[in-house]
Design a protein around this motif. Structure first.
Motif, PDB file in Angstrom:
ATOM      1  N   ASP A 263       5.765   0.494  42.421  1.00  0.00           N
ATOM      2  CA  ASP A 263       7.178   0.255  42.124  1.00  0.00           C
ATOM      3  C   ASP A 263       7.614   0.941  40.830  1.00  0.00           C
ATOM      4  OD1 ASP A 263       9.365  -1.279  40.653  1.00  0.00           O
ATOM      5  OD2 ASP A 263       9.538  -2.197  42.628  1.00  0.00           O
ATOM      6  N   ASN A 264       6.886   0.702  39.734  1.00  0.00           N
ATOM      7  CA  ASN A 264       7.269   1.265  38.431  1.00  0.00           C
ATOM      8  C   ASN A 264       7.221   2.790  38.432  1.00  0.00           C
ATOM      9  OD1 ASN A 264       7.675  -1.280  37.366  1.00  0.00           O
ATOM     10  ND2 ASN A 264       5.594  -1.453  36.550  1.00  0.00           N
ATOM     11  N   LEU A 265       6.187   3.352  39.066  1.00  0.00           N
ATOM     12  CA  LEU A 265       6.055   4.812  39.103  1.00  0.00           C
ATOM     13  C   LEU A 265       7.189   5.447  39.906  1.00  0.00           C
ATOM     14  CD1 LEU A 265       2.202   5.268  39.634  1.00  0.00           C
ATOM     15  CD2 LEU A 265       3.522   5.853  37.593  1.00  0.00           C
ATOM     16  N   ILE A 266       7.550   4.827  41.035  1.00  0.00           N
ATOM     17  CA  ILE A 266       8.634   5.362  41.871  1.00  0.00           C
ATOM     18  C   ILE A 266       9.950   5.352  41.099  1.00  0.00           C
ATOM     19  CG2 ILE A 266      10.052   4.922  43.918  1.00  0.00           C
ATOM     20  CD1 ILE A 266       7.485   3.877  45.283  1.00  0.00           C
ATOM     21  N   ARG A 267      10.227   4.252  40.416  1.00  0.00           N
ATOM     22  CA  ARG A 267      11.490   4.153  39.662  1.00  0.00           C
ATOM     23  C   ARG A 267      11.500   5.121  38.476  1.00  0.00           C
ATOM     24  NH1 ARG A 267      14.381   0.239  41.874  1.00  0.00           N
ATOM     25  NH2 ARG A 267      13.308  -1.483  42.922  1.00  0.00           N
ATOM     26  N   GLN A 268      10.343   5.339  37.871  1.00  0.00           N
ATOM     27  CA  GLN A 268      10.265   6.300  36.765  1.00  0.00           C
ATOM     28  C   GLN A 268      10.563   7.715  37.257  1.00  0.00           C
ATOM     29  OE1 GLN A 268       6.362   6.777  35.058  1.00  0.00           O
ATOM     30  NE2 GLN A 268       7.119   7.811  33.227  1.00  0.00           N
ATOM     31  N   VAL A 269       9.963   8.079  38.395  1.00  0.00           N
ATOM     32  CA  VAL A 269      10.214   9.403  38.977  1.00  0.00           C
ATOM     33  C   VAL A 269      11.692   9.558  39.326  1.00  0.00           C
ATOM     34  CG1 VAL A 269       9.792  10.846  41.011  1.00  0.00           C
ATOM     35  CG2 VAL A 269       7.879   9.759  39.848  1.00  0.00           C
TER      36      VAL A 269
END
Length: 505
Positions: A263-269
């Motif tokens: 979740d966090n990585l997707i939103r960061q990207v």
């Protein structure tokens, strides 16, 4: 003019000038060209067998219309003799380069969480406790995914044992010296049993590995979601932009729900891509320019025979498939055969009823007709020359982006004849020899058509630009024969001197 307010008016004008200069030189208002930003120089080779003196100029005219129709990308085009031309493009701004690098780094980190075969094999030598810890790290704490990986590893252990039993059974027969008939039969029975068990476990392994791969985030899926943001940015209508942004946010949330451990990585990207997209120019990377030049812009239509078609015997089909594997897709075209292989653009889904095959590296191809009555192509020697009257961005029956096109008078007549003679058959739509779709011909079609597929809005816009510009009058090698970068001619120091001179005189 009243002298009473004159100083105040001069002060107001001075402040206004300073604000404008500041926004130009230090804000986003200044569009830095090659003199200030530096850039890239690429020289492309043109195939000019006939020595036509105007060929390079004509190619440049088409490419200008295709790549930079509004002339806002600060591209410089220069013909070099009769067989080469140079393109100079400005480099991206430092801010855009920094955001692009941050986005690519975050994207790489996100996609690195996908599980590959090498990751699974690395777990095999570990004991149970070590495996459990490694699986937890590998799956990011996703319990369902971790369970699938554990089952896959257990099956791989079974597969190794089954393979060892099979090899032992083979060795037993090979080492037996003059066994009796009954003993030989017993050993052969043991071999068949070991082979059947190995095959069954191998089938189980393949199914479980496919299940594990379902947990991987596809780069294509990620980009299809991110590019919705570009579609929203290109909208002038506020309500339409708001609606598309709502779809974009929903799709990002769906991705996060589908891959909760990331979740966090997707939103960061997504956040970094949004920031970069807001300031980037359409052409900032030489790879973008090469991709656009690579397209010749040739639209064609060919009838696609279906699997089991009477027009092609089993022996002919086997010959065609062997030719693809051994000689490549060009062989049948050069030979002038009735049918030839053409590559599929995209993931290759939706062609199940047609004749498909893969080449030596696994690329998917479709067998299409090369018969004059079953094709409509743009080539020398064709009876009638035709072209498109227009191409524009449209949408298919499901609301997905598509390309709508309309023929000129000659093209409309040819298309009427092609579709009228082949009602009930599939017709492949090709651009630069790539198959984009293969709809079934339901009825006679005359003047209009549509190219559908799993396109993003940006891909459709690019296709429309290519089709609107027309096909290239000659062949251009997409790989530059010379490629260099150059620094700014003016430079920041000279720019700052000019800025100070404007203020202080």
């Amino acid at each position: 003019m009243s002298a009473k307010y004159l100083p105040l008016k001069f002060a107001f004008v001075a402040i206004l000038v300073l604000v404008c200069l500041g926004s130009l030189f230090y804000g986003n208002g200044l569009k830095q060209g090659q003199d200030i930003a530096g850039g890239y120089s690429m020289v492309f080779q043109v195939r000019n067998d006939e020595g036509r003196s105007d060929l390079v100029e004509r190619i440049i005219a088409v490419l200008k219309k295709r790549i930079d129709p509004s002339g806002l990308s600060s591209l410089e085009w220069r013909p070099l003799q009769n067989d080469r031309f140079e393109v100079r493009m400005p480099a991206a701004s430092p801010e855009s380069q920094a955001l692009r690098n941050s986005y690519l780094k975050a994207r790489e980190e996100l996609l690195a969480t996908n599980i590959e075969r090498s990751d699974i094999r690395a777990l095999l030598p570990l004991n149970a406790q070590q495996r459990a810890e490694a699986i937890g790290k590998l799956t990011g704490g996703d319990k369902a995914w971790a369970k699938s990986v554990s089952r896959l590893l257990a099956t791989m252990d079974k597969l190794r044992k089954a393979e060892a039993s099979l090899q032992a059974a083979k060795a037993k027969i090979a080492s037996a010296k003059s066994p009796s008939t009954n003993a030989l039969r017993a050993m052969q029975k043991e071999l068949l049993s070991a082979e059947a068990k190995r095959n069954a476990v191998n089938t189980e392994y393949r199914g479980l590995f496919a299940e594990v791969r379902k947990g991987n985030l596809s780069p294509h899926l990620l980009m299809s979601v991110l590019k919705i943001f570009n579609q929203a940015n290109s909208q002038g209508d506020k309500d339409e932009k708001k609606a598309i942004l709502a779809v974009y946010k929903q799709r990002v949330n769906e991705l996060c729900e589908q891959y909760p451990s990331r979740d966090n990585l997707i939103r960061q990207v997504a956040t970094l891509y949004e920031k970069w997209s807001k300031i980037r120019r359409p052409l900032e990377d030489p790879a973008d320019l090469k991709r656009m030049i690579k397209k010749a812009g040739v639209l064609e239509f060919r009838i696609a025979p279906k699997a089991g078609a009477q027009a092609i015997t089993d022996a002919q089909l086997q010959k065609y498939k062997t030719s693809l594997k051994t000689d490549g897709p060009e062989a049948l075209r050069i030979e002038g055969a009735d049918y030839a292989w053409y590559p599929v653009h995209g993931d290759g889904e939706g062609y199940g009823s047609l004749i498909t095959a893969t080449d030596r590296i696994g690329k998917l191809y479709i067998l299409l007709s090369n018969k004059p009555a079953e094709r409509m192509i743009q080539a020398r020697g064709e009876e009638v020359r035709w072209s498109l009257a227009s191409a524009r961005v449209g949408s298919d029956q499901y609301g997905s982006p598509a390309v709508d096109f309309q023929f000129d008078e000659a093209g409309a007549k040819l298309f009427t004849r092609l579709t009228g003679n082949n009602v009930g058959k599939s017709m492949a739509i090709l651009l630069d020899d790539d198959v984009y779709s293969a709809p079934n011909i339901q009825t006679v079609i005359s003047q209009r058509g549509q190219i559908t597929g799993r396109f993003t809005f940006e891909e459709v816009k690019e296709l429309v630009q290519i089709l609107e510009a027309g096909s290239l009058p000659g062949r251009v090698d997409p790989n530059p024969c010379s490629e260099n970068s150059f620094g700014p001619a003016i430079g920041n120091e000279n720019r700052d001197k000019a800025f100070r001179a404007a203020i202080y005189g």
